[in-house]
Design an enzyme around this catalytic site. Sequence first.
Site, PDB file in Angstrom:
ATOM      1  N   ASP A 167       7.716   6.043   8.781  1.00  0.00           N
ATOM      2  CA  ASP A 167       7.097   7.288   9.236  1.00  0.00           C
ATOM      3  C   ASP A 167       6.309   8.000   8.139  1.00  0.00           C
ATOM      4  O   ASP A 167       5.709   9.046   8.380  1.00  0.00           O
ATOM      5  CB  ASP A 167       8.158   8.232   9.812  1.00  0.00           C
ATOM      6  CG  ASP A 167       9.289   8.538   8.824  1.00  0.00           C
ATOM      7  OD1 ASP A 167       9.102   8.315   7.613  1.00  0.00           O
ATOM      8  OD2 ASP A 167      10.358   8.987   9.275  1.00  0.00           O
TER       9      ASP A 167
ATOM     10  N   GLY B  42       2.496   3.686   1.572  1.00  0.00           N
ATOM     11  CA  GLY B  42       3.027   3.920   2.906  1.00  0.00           C
ATOM     12  C   GLY B  42       3.527   5.330   3.127  1.00  0.00           C
ATOM     13  O   GLY B  42       3.606   5.800   4.264  1.00  0.00           O
ATOM     14  N   ARG B  43       3.893   6.024   2.048  1.00  0.00           N
ATOM     15  CA  ARG B  43       4.318   7.420   2.196  1.00  0.00           C
ATOM     16  C   ARG B  43       3.808   8.273   1.039  1.00  0.00           C
ATOM     17  O   ARG B  43       4.389   9.306   0.704  1.00  0.00           O
ATOM     18  CB  ARG B  43       5.836   7.504   2.321  1.00  0.00           C
ATOM     19  CG  ARG B  43       6.594   6.951   1.147  1.00  0.00           C
ATOM     20  CD  ARG B  43       8.049   7.369   1.202  1.00  0.00           C
ATOM     21  NE  ARG B  43       8.792   6.707   0.134  1.00  0.00           N
ATOM     22  CZ  ARG B  43       9.794   5.868   0.343  1.00  0.00           C
ATOM     23  NH1 ARG B  43      10.154   5.569   1.555  1.00  0.00           N
ATOM     24  NH2 ARG B  43      10.426   5.316  -0.670  1.00  0.00           N
TER      25      ARG B  43
ATOM     26  N   GLY C  36       0.795  -1.224   0.000  1.00  0.00           N
ATOM     27  CA  GLY C  36       0.000   0.000   0.000  1.00  0.00           C
ATOM     28  C   GLY C  36       0.824   1.269   0.000  1.00  0.00           C
ATOM     29  O   GLY C  36       2.048   1.253   0.097  1.00  0.00           O
TER      30      GLY C  36
ATOM     31  N   ASP D 209       4.680  -4.171  -7.138  1.00  0.00           N
ATOM     32  CA  ASP D 209       4.004  -2.987  -6.612  1.00  0.00           C
ATOM     33  C   ASP D 209       4.585  -1.702  -7.197  1.00  0.00           C
ATOM     34  O   ASP D 209       4.051  -0.616  -6.960  1.00  0.00           O
ATOM     35  CB  ASP D 209       4.072  -2.951  -5.082  1.00  0.00           C
ATOM     36  CG  ASP D 209       5.495  -2.952  -4.558  1.00  0.00           C
ATOM     37  OD1 ASP D 209       6.229  -3.900  -4.869  1.00  0.00           O
ATOM     38  OD2 ASP D 209       5.875  -2.009  -3.842  1.00  0.00           O
TER      39      ASP D 209
END
EC number: 2.7.7.-
Length: 522
Positions: A136, A104-105, A102, A271
């Site tokens: 993060d 993530g950032r 997915g 991905d």
Amino acid sequence: MTMNLNIRDKFNKALPADPIKDNYRRQVSEACFSYATPKQTAKPEMLHVSDDMLESLGLSEADAKSDSFLKVFTGNAILPNTKPYAMCYGGHQFGNWAGQLGDGRAINLFEIEQDNKNWALQLKGAGETPYSRTADGLAVLRSSIREYLCSEAMFHLGVPTTRALSLALSGDQVLRDVMYDGNTAYEKGAIVCRTAESFLRFGNYQIFAARQDEEHLKQLVDYTIKHHFPDIGEPSKVSYIEFFKQVTQRTLEMIIHWQRVGFVHGVMNTDNMSILGLTIDYGPYGWLEGYEYGWTPNTTDRQNKRYRYGNQPNMGLWNLIQLANAIYPLIGDAAPLEAILNQYKSDFESGSLNMMRSKLGLEITDEKDQILIQELEDNLHLTETDMTIFFRNLANFEKETPSKGLEVIHDAFYKPDEVTGNIETRWITWFENYSERLQKEACSDNERKGKMNVVNPKCVLRNYMAQLAIDDADKGNYHLIDELFQMLKKPYDEQPEYQKWFAKRPDWARHKVGCSMLSCSS
């Protein structure tokens, strides 16, 4: 908000959303995306904006200088009636199924319709999402400069790619371990606004197939065909087969362009494969300096070299096989999918041959061209030879004077004193054969040069060039970002004002971090 954008959101209106609104790490099922709000930044500062993309999106230079533009494209403001989101997808990483991955950032802001074209805009480095796992969700200036410059450079090279609208500092400090060796350090945080017709990846379809969720798989494929492959027609077994065929063709075209300009993606996981055949996710990419089939820029791939330059076509096929497996439940018949995959193999052989013919200025088909090209590629591996300089200077070759061939390409050799004995003999022989082959062409040397110079770029974004811009930016000097950006807009032009960049990689960059090998850390 003063910007006049023609917002036409589709993805997050037509497809199922994650019902959980809280932003925490989790497995997301039966949904194509999760709503996510960008992180407020400490002190955003816009460093660069693509004038081309401004125009494509219906924005002006005045818009780009506005406070609204700065806030929206750093995630500090959300436009009315828009709902930012992160996509759910899975993927194979280095050949192994990794499950849910997915965005993530990356956080998708909205979609725009402009001049009958759809643009999805997303921020990379704008904070955590449910798919951030242990990360993060932020990005650093180092990787953001590389993505911003390269995506726009690739567009002007004629390579199918996502684009970039803007590059900004967040004003935050981000902790990173550049080489994954335990040496963490704080770096400048940054945000890139990137844009494309769609950011759908192979992994978006794979995640539903892996979960045996045929209902949502069909819903996503039907949506993709309707909005991005409208000529295919209504959903059916026939249209799903045609969909896969077109994805395969686009993927092949993209990879042949990569090979043409010497681009190595570095991390061709499923991905990171666009369903539209666009170059996506500029992480540990690199440009060939010496012509070398076995080169990869990715430190993670240093041992196995799965994604090396010469293996990119094979990896494209491997990834397409995974996509075929994912959509197979909608078709229920392997034969047509296998036929398309087999066609990929033959199409690559013919497409690659034609691409190399164009790089050599050959238009008339000759049955011996494959031998001539193979001998050339073998010669290019005899001693370290700069790919970009070699093909650009080869355009200056005159077919009536084959004995001057080595003189024409001399500047491409990193160690010209090695071009003696057997190596010299093989090159002399090749130029004699090339000269003989050119006699069959109707065009003059000058006409051939013009044709070669529109497929063989004079400038590409070599890693050391990007690193110089990064080093300056770390010191607060952002001038070089713009200099490279402007030069890379016209990669096939002579541009004498940028002649200093038409040079081999300097020795200091041979083993410098960021110039030779890179990690996925960003």
